[in-house]
Design a protein around this motif. Sequence first.
Motif, mmCIF file in Angstrom:
data_model
loop_
_atom_site.group_PDB
_atom_site.id
_atom_site.type_symbol
_atom_site.label_atom_id
_atom_site.label_comp_id
_atom_site.label_asym_id
_atom_site.label_seq_id
_atom_site.Cartn_x
_atom_site.Cartn_y
_atom_site.Cartn_z
ATOM 1 N N THR A 123 0.823 -1.209 0.000
ATOM 2 C CA THR A 123 0.000 0.000 0.000
ATOM 3 C C THR A 123 0.857 1.259 0.000
ATOM 4 O O THR A 123 0.400 2.317 -0.399
ATOM 5 N N PHE A 124 2.113 1.134 0.450
ATOM 6 C CA PHE A 124 2.972 2.317 0.475
ATOM 7 C C PHE A 124 3.523 2.659 -0.915
ATOM 8 O O PHE A 124 4.160 3.678 -1.089
ATOM 9 N N GLY A 125 3.282 1.768 -1.868
ATOM 10 C CA GLY A 125 3.936 1.918 -3.164
ATOM 11 C C GLY A 125 3.371 2.995 -4.050
ATOM 12 O O GLY A 125 3.985 3.378 -5.036
ATOM 13 N N ARG A 126 2.182 3.479 -3.753
ATOM 14 C CA ARG A 126 1.584 4.464 -4.663
ATOM 15 C C ARG A 126 1.409 5.784 -3.936
ATOM 16 O O ARG A 126 0.615 5.896 -3.011
ATOM 17 N N ILE A 127 2.171 6.776 -4.406
ATOM 18 C CA ILE A 127 2.165 8.082 -3.755
ATOM 19 C C ILE A 127 0.963 8.896 -4.237
ATOM 20 O O ILE A 127 0.665 8.920 -5.439
ATOM 21 N N ASP A 128 0.324 9.560 -3.312
ATOM 22 C CA ASP A 128 -0.831 10.415 -3.589
ATOM 23 C C ASP A 128 -1.902 9.692 -4.397
ATOM 24 O O ASP A 128 -2.455 10.223 -5.344
ATOM 25 N N TYR A 129 -2.142 8.436 -4.018
ATOM 26 C CA TYR A 129 -3.172 7.671 -4.704
ATOM 27 C C TYR A 129 -4.190 7.232 -3.672
ATOM 28 O O TYR A 129 -3.828 6.750 -2.598
ATOM 29 N N LEU A 130 -5.440 7.444 -3.998
ATOM 30 C CA LEU A 130 -6.488 7.041 -3.071
ATOM 31 C C LEU A 130 -7.219 5.861 -3.679
ATOM 32 O O LEU A 130 -7.914 6.014 -4.687
ATOM 33 N N ALA A 131 -7.013 4.698 -3.080
ATOM 34 C CA ALA A 131 -7.667 3.506 -3.617
ATOM 35 C C ALA A 131 -9.164 3.611 -3.389
ATOM 36 O O ALA A 131 -9.588 4.067 -2.336
#
Lengths: 222, 681
Positions: free
Chosen positions: B616-624
């Motif tokens: 989950t830390f892999g995507r910066i400024d991404y809201l799943a």
Amino acid sequence: MSVRRLAKEQPASFAFSKATKAKCDWWIAKYPADRKQSAVIPILWLVQKQEGWVSEPAIRAIAELLDMPTIRVLEVATFYTMFMLEPVGTSALIQVCGTTPCMLRGAGDLMAVCKSKIGPKDKLSADGRFTWQEVECLGACANAPMAQINDYYFEDLTADDMAQIIDDFAAGKAPKPGSRVGRASSEPEGGALTLTDPALYDGSAAKPIKKLPNSAPEKAPA
Amino acid sequence: MPVAKVNGVDVEFEPGMTVLQVAERAGEEIPRFCYHERLSIAGNCRMCLVEVKPGPPKPQASCALPAADGQEIFTDTPMVRKAREGVMEFLLINHPLDCPICDQGGECDLQDQAMGYGRDGSRYAENKRAVEEKHMGPTIKTYMTRCIQCTRCVRFITEVAGVPDIGMISRGESAEITTYLESSVNSELSGNVNDLCPVGALTHRPWAFHYRPWELKKTETIDVMDALGSNIRADARGSEVMRVLPRVHEGINEEWLSDKSRYVVDGLTTRRLDRPFVRENGKLRAASWDEALGVVADRLKAASADLVGVVAGDLQDAESMKAALDLFRALGSAHTDCRQDGSPLGGDTREGWLFNSGLAGIEAADAVLIVGADPRVEAPLLNTRLRKIWLSGQAEVALIGEQVDLSYDYNWLGTGSKTLSKLPKAATDMLSRAERPAIIVGAGALAGETGPAVLNALGALAKKYGVIADGWNGFNVLHTAASRVGGLDMGFVPGEGGLSATDMVKKGQLDVLFLLGADEIDASASGAFTVYLGSHGDRGAHGADVILPGAAYTEKSGLYVNTEGRVQMAERVVFPKGQAKEDWAILRALSERVGHTLPYDTLDQLRGKLMADHPTFGRIDYLAPAAAFDPSKLGVKGDLGDVAFASPIRDPYLSNPIARASATMAELSAQRIAPVAMAAE
């Protein structure tokens, strides 16, 4: 127009009188419950009628009554020059019109009388009974020069008239409002000069109308 | 879509847009002072004049004029230029020529636009008007002679902040912006009016005369004062952060910032730990890194693995928490916790501790039940969104907890868990009526022994009323700590048989207690050998046996996960103070000395490990998009008891070590919190 700010010295409290409160309620009832603040101007008027002026405690009381922010009431009270933010004379508040027609017809003389009899402009007199102000056009230019004293217009004034009026108020009398030269509203001096034919007013000039214009729908073009 | 012509170019626009917006869409810049996208339209500065056909042959204020299909808009004709120059000349008539001593100088709308539309000299020979300065509180410095009466401040404070304190009194030449009887503006968002002011009439009081904007090095980073992760720009001069301004992020802070996040920066320069300390004969003395790390390593090696533990603080970045977690797991300890407030959140279901609807997504809700939270204090910019949907009449709000002023009306249901166990009809009606109901769970509801039971009851409630449905997940946990979601995401919770933070600090539980920036927990009773790694000489450092100076949030690059689960990267603005080092590097150096060298030598390698272990830390400024889950499995079923919910943030201006070191925060606390607390007693 001078800078309008709250008076330096304020009373400790304000309370609506029974009569004022009843009238306030009448005004508030005219608007939907969530639009109560629409009644702010009439209620400021009522408060001014009761106290003679609008004090800071009164502004807070109105804000509370109408459920609106205090700053909004202050905005309205400081915007309109008709709301007095300082105590005014208990006998008379004299508002001399100083706009062009009155100025040309001698408003300056009236103000000179006020100044000598009452004191400086916009200041409560020493005995607390009189205040005089110069105001913008009051809409009675045909009867210039004029002044509004308390709730009434005093028109076609001369310096002597003004002096007399102030003396009368000082003596506790109630001078008659209206024109000082006997005119009815803004009619010419000595009575009307036009539309004097009595036949104009007895109904004889009226003709029956047979067909009102546009009373029937126009026929559509064939 | 309707089409209008802007300077001869066809532009499509949405119905309801104004001429100004259509012109902007065509790429034409329209000068303006009073118009602002997020405020109501006032139309009183007249700077945005354009020529419009069909229409009267005169310039028109484009901000207040609805665009129409087939309209021809001209933004740069001689008439338009002349009209704008006229407006500018009038604005400048009463504007002082004090740009050289004005704090707005260099970033002033009036200055900029005068370059385009101003005359080179003044035709005005009369006296300029002067206006007295007004008192508006500790955040707003006024210089009202500069005011051009755009009323942006009045509209912001009334509409967005919901604290109608500022107004414009009188009229014409004597019109003035003021508060009622010059009282302080009592809004937690007051700093934004200084940003909004297009001239230097309202400026930031704490930073008055501290800097000129062109001297500053600007770094875009992330705020950690609350769990929203507001996007900020930190401006530094030399080694000092001079100011913090909001950046636009539609998903989080729009373009506002709370006073706390903004004015806390003076706390970054005081009470700093700038060298290691070791306690000797009951007194702390300065030591070298080598010595301090040696002492800590010896203690850790000497202690049995099940008698060492680590508590992570509220402002920690994810990297340092990951390093600490890896180190203590390598040592064989299960005593790791990032929840100083003793909340029961954590476990397997990530949705169980997130603000699932998203901060922007909450605007889609049509019923909001707040449980044990005071969003105005804990997350002011979430509160503005709740106020927005309340104002539009779209949503009802109900609250279980303290009866606080949220700047909008809500249905108060009760004080605590008793209300929750038997929900009043008003609440059940509201939830069952709503199509997209949302529950906001605050830390106040989850604290204490009944926390797990309350969480379970709320989960059951969410399930019963369809808070989680197709395409909608309204189960929202509102955190108060910037580090918390990151910690829970990486499993910084007690391992098998491990002690929670509240148990770790109890007397005699541990031999060595490692406080990783943990200042909100009282470890004085513990009796353990206490190591404090942090930036400020605050509660945690006071009782520590060894102090390792770390970096504050502006001094390190780090990942933070906000309450909705959005991972954001903060950047280093300035270097750590004195001998202080970045937190993860200290832990890496310590790991070598205890013989469990962490498998990363650079921050990039550490991030690589973090992202490999926890994708989950892999995507910066991404809201799943929030996944559906079964909320009824959260917490532990049990007796709710009779506990009054209270927000853990009693005083937002003194709620973390940086804030407690800030003089501005102390002043705000004394002005805004102390009188209220005193009145309540």
